[in-house]
Design an enzyme around this catalytic site. Structure first.
Site, short mmCIF file in Angstrom:
data_model
loop_
_atom_site.label_atom_id
_atom_site.label_comp_id
_atom_site.label_asym_id
_atom_site.label_seq_id
_atom_site.Cartn_x
_atom_site.Cartn_y
_atom_site.Cartn_z
N ALA A 147 1.31 4.45 -1.78
CA ALA A 147 1.12 5.90 -1.91
C ALA A 147 1.43 6.72 -0.55
O ALA A 147 0.98 6.19 0.51
CB ALA A 147 0.03 6.02 -2.61
N GLY A 177 4.65 7.20 -1.55
CA GLY A 177 5.76 6.66 -2.18
C GLY A 177 7.14 6.90 -1.34
O GLY A 177 7.96 6.76 -1.62
N CYS A 217 -0.22 4.21 11.17
CA CYS A 217 0.10 5.69 11.80
C CYS A 217 -1.41 6.02 12.64
O CYS A 217 -1.76 7.20 12.59
CB CYS A 217 0.17 6.77 10.85
SG CYS A 217 -1.06 7.03 9.33
N CYS A 224 0.90 -1.22 0.01
CA CYS A 224 0.16 -0.12 -0.12
C CYS A 224 0.81 1.22 -0.07
O CYS A 224 1.29 1.88 1.06
CB CYS A 224 -1.06 0.14 1.14
SG CYS A 224 -1.87 -1.47 1.41
N ASP A 274 2.49 -1.19 5.01
CA ASP A 274 2.00 0.09 5.82
C ASP A 274 0.53 0.26 5.52
O ASP A 274 -0.02 0.94 4.61
CB ASP A 274 2.98 1.15 5.11
CG ASP A 274 2.41 2.61 6.08
OD1 ASP A 274 2.79 2.32 7.14
OD2 ASP A 274 2.51 3.49 5.46
N LYS A 322 7.82 5.85 1.70
CA LYS A 322 8.59 4.48 2.12
C LYS A 322 9.18 3.52 0.91
O LYS A 322 10.36 3.24 0.96
CB LYS A 322 7.87 3.67 2.99
CG LYS A 322 7.44 4.23 4.14
CD LYS A 322 6.32 3.52 5.15
CE LYS A 322 5.79 4.39 6.19
NZ LYS A 322 4.74 5.34 5.72
#
Length: 474
Positions: A244, A246, A373, A242, A323, A248
């Site tokens: 976007a 970008g 997060c 996942c 993520d 990571k």
């Protein structure tokens, strides 16, 4: 001491969050009063920005020292000669830390006002100027060149184009209007440029709009930790499930010295476009981005050859980063969240679908890193407990570097397992009032410690796949 009110949540969402973070195990360990204090402290911290702005250096194109020197000159200009320290993180060598000055309490409020939406207000608190689409209301007499006080409408009650607003609003600082009120709300095709250039923000953070774009990537500190924990190696085939926008993905490619294959997936075309743009801007050629739903990334038959495009064959990746899409309740500053309880609880099933695909795509001996997060127990420790039961082939692993705190009680994990997790909890330190003199007097070690603690809420778990899912226990 809180400068802003605590993050505004719907009552049912706050109750659900409280139930998870003040579960029986937590209350038993800390006592009800201390657990309640920690919960309220966390809600207060979420509405304030972290103590440091974090940028990651693109080491593929330049050295950290060279970029640090360029950035020092840029900040000197932005802050009108004010000398703000730039620290290199000792455990994350490609990360630079810039202290945030504030809250500044001596700013004189102006008669001319502009109201911005909550999301725009959050960006202003982290160094952004006010762009025209973010402006909801402006005083009827506002002209281009006026000094304007900017406020955030944290409850979303201000009507677009209003000439005054008496609802709940939070002062963000002063700026100079680039346009008149008429120029903002005259009904012409929506403008996209800067509407108000912030000159006296309550929190003084650097602006990174077109600042060293090939050399720097603005990223929260825990987001940079994730990729180091994944520890990608040159020549490997790695999946960012996942991906976007970008940050990571490009970090993975840089740590691999752009040698190997990094596959990035996202199901929205404009987000995939952003990944490709970032890869191009940072000079990274090992990244291949696809518009594809990660829950369908596993190839169920071998009849059709997809030539390296999704879906993929089982056990075809050396390392996978998940993520995961999440409720985002760890993001800071966040003065208001409009999630319903249904929306808040919708992420756990989606995360499990993605996790299941990731495990099947990972080769035996491969590494899977799961991160969010957010601060909820359901999306973090509960997911780890579920994964270890659902997939006996997985083992939880210690993490390096380990900068965050241990995992939270309440999901039935052992103390050993909790110590292998990283939960970044901003409530563990008091809110700071930082002025330039406090930085001059502070030790570097103390500033690094504060940057590690006073960041966004985040969670990281690392697993290794010990054997193929097809193998049976003897």
């Amino acid at each position: 001491m809180s400068f802003f009110p605590k993050v505004a949540l719907r009552p049912e969402v706050e109750n659900c969050l409280k139930e998870g973070l003040m579960n029986k195990e937590v209350v038993l360990a800390f006592g009800k009063q201390e657990a309640e204090r920690k919960f309220e402290t966390l809600l207060n911290h979420l509405s304030h920005p972290p103590s440091f702005t974090t940028v990651r250096v693109n080491t593929h194109l330049a050295s950290v020292q060279h970029v640090k020197s360029l950035l020092f000159d840029e900040l000197h200009k932005q802050f009108n000669g004010l000398s703000v320290p730039i620290l290199q993180h000792p455990d994350l060598q490609d990360v630079l830390l810039i202290p945030v000055i504030g809250p500044r309490k001596d700013i004189v409020k102006q008669q001319c006002e502009a109201i911005v939406g909550a999301q725009c207000g959050n960006a202003v608190l982290r160094g952004a100027h006010v762009y025209v689409p973010g402006i909801v209301s402006a005083s009827k007499f506002m002209k281009a060149g006026d000094v304007v006080s900017v406020y955030s409408d944290i409850k979303g009650k201000c009507k677009k184009g209003a000439k005054e607003f008496d609802g709940v609003k939070v002062f963000l600082g002063n700026g100079i209007s680039e346009l008149s009120r008429r120029g903002i709300f005259n009904g012409l095709p929506q403008q996209k440029g800067i509407g108000i250039r912030m000159t006296e923000p309550v929190y003084l953070s650097p602006s990174f709009d077109n600042v060293l774009p090939s050399y720097l990537f603005l990223q929260n500190l825990p987001s940079t930790v994730v990729t180091h924990v994944l520890d990608p190696q040159p020549g490997e085939k790695i999946l960012d499930l996942c991906a976007a926008p970008g940050g990571k993905t490009t970090h993975i490619a840089a740590l691999m010295h752009d040698q190997g294959e990094v596959i990035a997936l996202d199901k929205l075309p404009n987000k995939v476009k952003k990944i490709k743009q970032n890869a191009l801007l940072l000079g990274l050629h090992s990244i291949r981005a696809f518009c594809f739903d990660g829950t369908k990334a596993l190839k169920l038959d071998t009849v059709k050859d997809t030539e390296g495009e999704p879906p993929f064959l089982p056990e075809s990746f050396d390392r996978i980063l998940l993520d995961a899409p999440c409720s985002g309740l760890g993001q800071r500053p966040n003065m208001a969240c409009s999630w319903t309880l249904k929306e808040l609880t919708s992420y756990q099933p989606l995360q499990r679908k993605l996790f299941t695909v990731a495990v099947k795509l990972l080769r035996p001996g491969g590494v899977l890193v799961y991160s969010t997060c957010t601060i909820t127990l359901a999306e973090n420790e509960e997911q780890v407990a579920w994964a270890l039961t659902a997939f006996p082939c997985l083992q939880l692993q210690p993490q390096e570097p380990h900068i965050g705190g241990q995992g939270m009680l309440g999901a039935g994990l052992s103390f050993e397992q909790l110590n292998q997790l990283q939960r970044f909890d901003p409530s563990v330190v008091p809110l700071q009032d930082m002025d330039i003199d406090s930085f001059k007097e502070a030790r570097v070690e103390d500033m690094i410690w504060l940057a590690n603690k006073d960041c966004i809420g985040f969670f990281i778990a690392k697993f290794v796949k010990c054997k193929s899912m097809e193998e049976k226990d003897p």
